[in-house]
Design a protein around this motif. Structure first.
Motif, PDB file in Angstrom:
ATOM      1  N   ALA A 117      -2.065  89.011   7.559  1.00 41.29           N
ATOM      2  CA  ALA A 117      -1.242  89.903   6.736  1.00 41.29           C
ATOM      3  C   ALA A 117      -1.300  91.299   7.343  1.00 41.29           C
ATOM      4  N   ILE A 118      -1.085  91.356   8.634  1.00 40.26           N
ATOM      5  CA  ILE A 118      -1.123  92.594   9.408  1.00 40.26           C
ATOM      6  C   ILE A 118       0.061  92.567  10.359  1.00 40.26           C
ATOM      7  N   GLN A 119       0.850  93.627  10.358  1.00 43.41           N
ATOM      8  CA  GLN A 119       2.007  93.700  11.231  1.00 43.41           C
ATOM      9  C   GLN A 119       1.792  94.776  12.290  1.00 43.41           C
ATOM     10  N   ASP A 158      -0.595  93.332  -0.094  1.00 41.32           N
ATOM     11  CA  ASP A 158       0.204  92.629  -1.092  1.00 41.32           C
ATOM     12  C   ASP A 158       0.621  91.251  -0.600  1.00 41.32           C
ATOM     13  N   GLN A 159       0.936  91.157   0.676  1.00 41.93           N
ATOM     14  CA  GLN A 159       1.304  89.858   1.235  1.00 41.93           C
ATOM     15  C   GLN A 159       0.141  88.875   1.117  1.00 41.93           C
ATOM     16  N   TRP A 211     -11.781  84.180   3.364  1.00 45.66           N
ATOM     17  CA  TRP A 211     -10.783  84.066   4.439  1.00 45.66           C
ATOM     18  C   TRP A 211      -9.561  84.937   4.151  1.00 45.66           C
ATOM     19  N   ARG A 212      -9.152  85.005   2.887  1.00 44.61           N
ATOM     20  CA  ARG A 212      -8.011  85.852   2.519  1.00 44.61           C
ATOM     21  C   ARG A 212      -8.301  87.315   2.886  1.00 44.61           C
ATOM     22  N   ALA A 213      -9.535  87.760   2.584  1.00 45.78           N
ATOM     23  CA  ALA A 213      -9.915  89.139   2.907  1.00 45.78           C
ATOM     24  C   ALA A 213      -9.929  89.369   4.415  1.00 45.78           C
ATOM     25  N   ASN A 245       8.455  97.493   2.785  1.00 43.00           N
ATOM     26  CA  ASN A 245       7.421  97.849   3.751  1.00 43.00           C
ATOM     27  C   ASN A 245       8.046  98.038   5.122  1.00 43.00           C
ATOM     28  N   GLY A 246       7.677  99.109   5.766  1.00 36.47           N
ATOM     29  CA  GLY A 246       8.208  99.375   7.092  1.00 36.47           C
ATOM     30  C   GLY A 246       8.034 100.826   7.470  1.00 36.47           C
ATOM     31  N   ILE A 247       8.594 101.190   8.608  1.00 34.65           N
ATOM     32  CA  ILE A 247       8.458 102.535   9.145  1.00 34.65           C
ATOM     33  C   ILE A 247       9.542 103.415   8.525  1.00 34.65           C
TER      34      ILE A 247
END
Length: 332
Positions: free
Chosen positions: A59-61, A81-82, A129-131, A241-243
């Motif tokens: 959950a990291i972009q 949140d994802q 694992w979620r964390a 979510n975004g720039i």
């Protein structure tokens, strides 16, 4: 002594982080060894492919990246949140793409019955694992370990390939985020590895430019680059979510900054870019200084004085760190 990661990373303070990892051996991560003449350029492809693949699991972009000769940069966005929205099976399936899991998780995937005690134990593991799947330390660990194994196998050796700790800087506001992204995207230009952003191999800016050329659009909605954090346009209440910037504005900003760096000019920036710098609270001299020396300008936190003090207080620092740099470069 370096601060523990828990005192450097706080998603409550900001979801954006600039991370740098460097090699420890004389052997190159990429490029050509001047002594042996052997080329390691193909390793840049290994790393770029892995950087773009891991956000499909974590959950990291990735907002920006650049793969250099003996180090690489990534600007990461942690999407808590994802991760919170994943079901238990989602978490397990994602974790199994990285590791084997254990007997309980494998039985869970096969939909075999579990006792109450086994279910309780599995639920604890799934929470863990979620964390981890929204933790930048785990993201960097998985990324670095995979490349180290491949490089060591190719070099027929063992031992450390990367420094023990990657460098992490928290980007506390829009000015810090955009400045850092431009710094990362212009790394090859600054290092004389490329003449322009569009010829900078293994960078996010090249990915974005090529995709824009393919679609013939730089609209923030229709021209998003696959696998990278999208640009969402000017900030608004319902922004996804975004720039928080137009892609076209960002490309123009990087291009103009690259010209200023290459020609060693510190004069006035083009008038058409002044509104962009003004919007994010910077003047041209501050921008140019940070675009060339971002890592050296800041330590752990990047923002104005108020935001830096707030983050230090939130994370339990006895003395605020980086306040001087914030006053000098990001006043406001």
């Amino acid at each position: 002594m370096p601060k523990p990661r828990k005192q450097q990373v706080s998603v409550e303070a900001t979801p954006y982080y600039h991370c740098v990892s460097r090699c420890v051996r004389r052997a190159f991560l990429c490029g050509t060894d001047s002594v042996s003449g052997q080329s390691y350029e193909h390793r840049r492809g290994w790393l770029e492919e892995r950087i773009l693949a891991l956000p499909q699991i974590f959950a990291i972009q990735v907002a920006a990246y650049a793969v250099m000769s003996n180090h690489y940069h990534v600007v990461l966005f942690v999407d808590s949140d994802q991760a919170s929205g994943w079901s238990k099976i989602d978490v397990v399936l994602r974790w199994h793409q990285l590791f084997n899991g254990n007997v309980l998780s494998q039985r869970f995937v096969r939909e075999e019955p579990l006792s109450e005690a086994e279910q309780n134990r599995l639920h604890i593991l799934i929470d863990e694992w979620r964390a981890r799947l929204c933790d930048i330390s785990w993201f960097m660990r998985v990324l670095n370990e995979a490349i180290a194994r491949e490089a060591n196998a190719e070099d027929e050796c063992s031992g450390r390939f990367w420094e023990g700790r990657f460098k992490s800087q928290a980007l506390l506001d829009e000015a810090a985020l955009i400045t850092c992204m431009a710094y990362v995207d212009l790394n090859p230009v600054r290092a004389a590895m490329a003449d322009t952003p569009e010829t900078s191999e293994h960078t996010s800016i090249k990915q974005r430019i090529e995709h824009s050329r393919t679609t013939q659009k730089t609209n923030p909605v229709t021209a998003q680059t696959p696998l990278l954090l999208p640009f969402t346009g000017n900030p608004r209440q319902d922004s996804p979510n975004g720039i928080p910037m137009l892609l076209s504005d960002y490309l123009a900003l990087v291009d103009e900054t690259g010209r200023m760096i290459r020609n060693n000019k510190r004069g006035a920036i083009d008038n058409k870019l002044a509104p962009i710098l003004s919007r994010i609270g910077l003047d041209s001299q501050q921008w140019l200084t940070m675009a060339q020396q971002f890592e050296n300008c800041f330590s752990t936190f990047v923002s104005n004085e108020t935001r830096v003090r707030q983050a230090c207080e939130q994370l339990g620092y006895k003395r605020p760190t980086g306040v001087g740099q914030a006053k000098r470069l990001l006043a406001g």
